[in-house]
Design a protein around this motif. Structure first.
Motif, PDB file in Angstrom:
ATOM      1  N   LEU A 179       0.833  -1.205   0.000  1.00 36.45           N
ATOM      2  CA  LEU A 179       0.000   0.000   0.000  1.00 36.45           C
ATOM      3  C   LEU A 179       0.867   1.254   0.000  1.00 36.45           C
ATOM      4  O   LEU A 179       0.512   2.261  -0.629  1.00 36.45           O
ATOM      5  CB  LEU A 179      -0.936  -0.005   1.211  1.00 36.45           C
ATOM      6  CG  LEU A 179      -2.100  -0.995   1.172  1.00 36.45           C
ATOM      7  CD1 LEU A 179      -2.871  -0.956   2.494  1.00 36.45           C
ATOM      8  CD2 LEU A 179      -3.046  -0.690   0.007  1.00 36.45           C
ATOM      9  N   TYR A 182       1.922   1.891  -3.566  1.00 40.10           N
ATOM     10  CA  TYR A 182       0.829   2.509  -4.331  1.00 40.10           C
ATOM     11  C   TYR A 182       0.680   3.986  -3.962  1.00 40.10           C
ATOM     12  O   TYR A 182       0.466   4.841  -4.837  1.00 40.10           O
ATOM     13  CB  TYR A 182      -0.490   1.770  -4.074  1.00 40.10           C
ATOM     14  CG  TYR A 182      -0.687   0.544  -4.911  1.00 40.10           C
ATOM     15  CD1 TYR A 182      -1.108   0.643  -6.242  1.00 40.10           C
ATOM     16  CD2 TYR A 182      -0.449  -0.733  -4.401  1.00 40.10           C
ATOM     17  CE1 TYR A 182      -1.294  -0.492  -7.022  1.00 40.10           C
ATOM     18  CE2 TYR A 182      -0.634  -1.873  -5.179  1.00 40.10           C
ATOM     19  CZ  TYR A 182      -1.058  -1.744  -6.489  1.00 40.10           C
ATOM     20  OH  TYR A 182      -1.236  -2.877  -7.263  1.00 40.10           O
ATOM     21  N   LEU A 185       3.393   5.949  -5.543  1.00 41.30           N
ATOM     22  CA  LEU A 185       3.136   6.125  -6.978  1.00 41.30           C
ATOM     23  C   LEU A 185       2.186   7.291  -7.227  1.00 41.30           C
ATOM     24  O   LEU A 185       2.431   8.140  -8.097  1.00 41.30           O
ATOM     25  CB  LEU A 185       2.548   4.831  -7.554  1.00 41.30           C
ATOM     26  CG  LEU A 185       2.164   4.844  -9.038  1.00 41.30           C
ATOM     27  CD1 LEU A 185       3.374   5.132  -9.908  1.00 41.30           C
ATOM     28  CD2 LEU A 185       1.521   3.510  -9.427  1.00 41.30           C
ATOM     29  N   ILE A 186       1.113   7.351  -6.457  1.00 40.12           N
ATOM     30  CA  ILE A 186       0.135   8.434  -6.613  1.00 40.12           C
ATOM     31  C   ILE A 186       0.775   9.783  -6.285  1.00 40.12           C
ATOM     32  O   ILE A 186       0.604  10.770  -7.019  1.00 40.12           O
ATOM     33  CB  ILE A 186      -1.084   8.183  -5.714  1.00 40.12           C
ATOM     34  CG1 ILE A 186      -1.838   6.934  -6.178  1.00 40.12           C
ATOM     35  CG2 ILE A 186      -2.025   9.392  -5.725  1.00 40.12           C
ATOM     36  CD1 ILE A 186      -2.936   6.484  -5.231  1.00 40.12           C
ATOM     37  N   ASP A 227       8.412   2.288  -8.486  1.00 33.58           N
ATOM     38  CA  ASP A 227       7.146   1.849  -7.886  1.00 33.58           C
ATOM     39  C   ASP A 227       6.403   0.889  -8.811  1.00 33.58           C
ATOM     40  O   ASP A 227       5.854  -0.131  -8.371  1.00 33.58           O
ATOM     41  CB  ASP A 227       6.257   3.060  -7.581  1.00 33.58           C
ATOM     42  CG  ASP A 227       6.759   3.862  -6.384  1.00 33.58           C
ATOM     43  OD1 ASP A 227       7.562   3.324  -5.609  1.00 33.58           O
ATOM     44  OD2 ASP A 227       6.346   5.026  -6.238  1.00 33.58           O
ATOM     45  N   ILE A 231       5.270  -3.017  -8.151  1.00 32.76           N
ATOM     46  CA  ILE A 231       3.861  -3.417  -8.275  1.00 32.76           C
ATOM     47  C   ILE A 231       3.695  -4.532  -9.302  1.00 32.76           C
ATOM     48  O   ILE A 231       3.030  -5.552  -9.054  1.00 32.76           O
ATOM     49  CB  ILE A 231       2.991  -2.200  -8.645  1.00 32.76           C
ATOM     50  CG1 ILE A 231       2.941  -1.208  -7.474  1.00 32.76           C
ATOM     51  CG2 ILE A 231       1.577  -2.632  -9.022  1.00 32.76           C
ATOM     52  CD1 ILE A 231       2.322   0.125  -7.817  1.00 32.76           C
TER      53      ILE A 231
END
Length: 243
Positions: A179, A182, A185-186, A227, A231
């Motif tokens: 998490l 993620y 990444l955002i 990232d 993933i």
């Protein structure tokens, strides 16, 4: 004028014109030249990072893996060098060295991904490039200064992510680690938009240090790429375990 007219040239038939996508008439000529120099530097830095990673994947040297530490010293020396015409090539050399060291430091991750599925590297790189270009264009198309408010939000989110990652060093929760990737990444994608608009505003205030500006976007690019590697590799490993 309709907001989509800029992509069709505003004609009556409203045919899509691909050339309009890169037509930034909302920016003055000096800013457009500055951005061209910035993105050229980013491309050179990405190539240097790729070479650094490729060298250490081939040599598999644990010494070269610590290139990231060397890169920190290069970066500090680079930051201490004043910006002028006489030092442009020298400063570009420093930043290329920094990029190469970041590539060396990333080589262990890339080597692991190659052992899982080599095609992931190409997929991650292409996806990163597309994401980077799209978020950069969205920032340039948007109203000026409209995304600068993200600075404080992203800095706070980054600080929170750091503490979560630090805590997870002790708790070792795989789901939380994923998490965090993620979330990183955002945050990095949003940083591309923020940094792009910040570069435009800095240029309008007389800061034409395109080499320094390129470093911000290069770091965003590298974080997004790493990232995505994590993933996609995680998904590939789960797929292999199911089979």
């Amino acid at each position: 004028m309709n907001r989509f007219d800029r992509f069709t040239g505003g004609g009556q038939q409203s045919k899509f014109d691909p050339k309009v996508i890169f037509n930034f008439n909302n920016l003055d000529k000096s800013t457009r030249i500055h951005l061209k120099n910035v993105y050229t530097c980013v491309a050179v830095e990405v190539v240097c990072a790729a070479l650094g990673a490729a060298i250490n994947v081939f040599l598999k040297s644990s010494v070269l893996h610590f290139g990231g530490i060397i890169g920190m010293f290069i970066f500090m020396y680079f930051a201490a060098t004043s910006q002028n015409t006489a030092t442009t090539l020298k400063r570009m050399g420093y930043v290329c060295g920094l990029a190469g060291c970041i590539g060396l430091e990333s080589s262990y991750l890339i080597d692991y991904v190659i052992r899982v599925e080599p095609s992931i590297i190409v997929t991650a790189f292409v996806t990163t490039s597309v994401v980077f270009v799209c978020f950069s264009l969205s920032a340039l198309y948007a109203e000026r200064r409209s995304m600068l408010f993200l600075g404080s939000i992203l800095s706070t989110a980054l600080l929170g992510l750091f503490f979560v990652s630090l805590a997870n060093l002790f708790f070792r929760i795989p789901t939380l680690a994923l998490l965090s990737v993620y979330a990183s990444l955002i945050i990095s994608c949003l940083f591309v938009m923020y940094d792009t608009q910040l570069i435009v505003e800095k240029k309008s205030l007389g800061d034409d240090d395109f080499i320094w500006h390129s470093v911000d976007l290069f770091i965003d690019f590298i974080i997004i790429f790493k990232d995505l590697l994590i993933i996609l590799t995680n998904k590939e490993e789960k797929k292999k375990r199911r089979n």
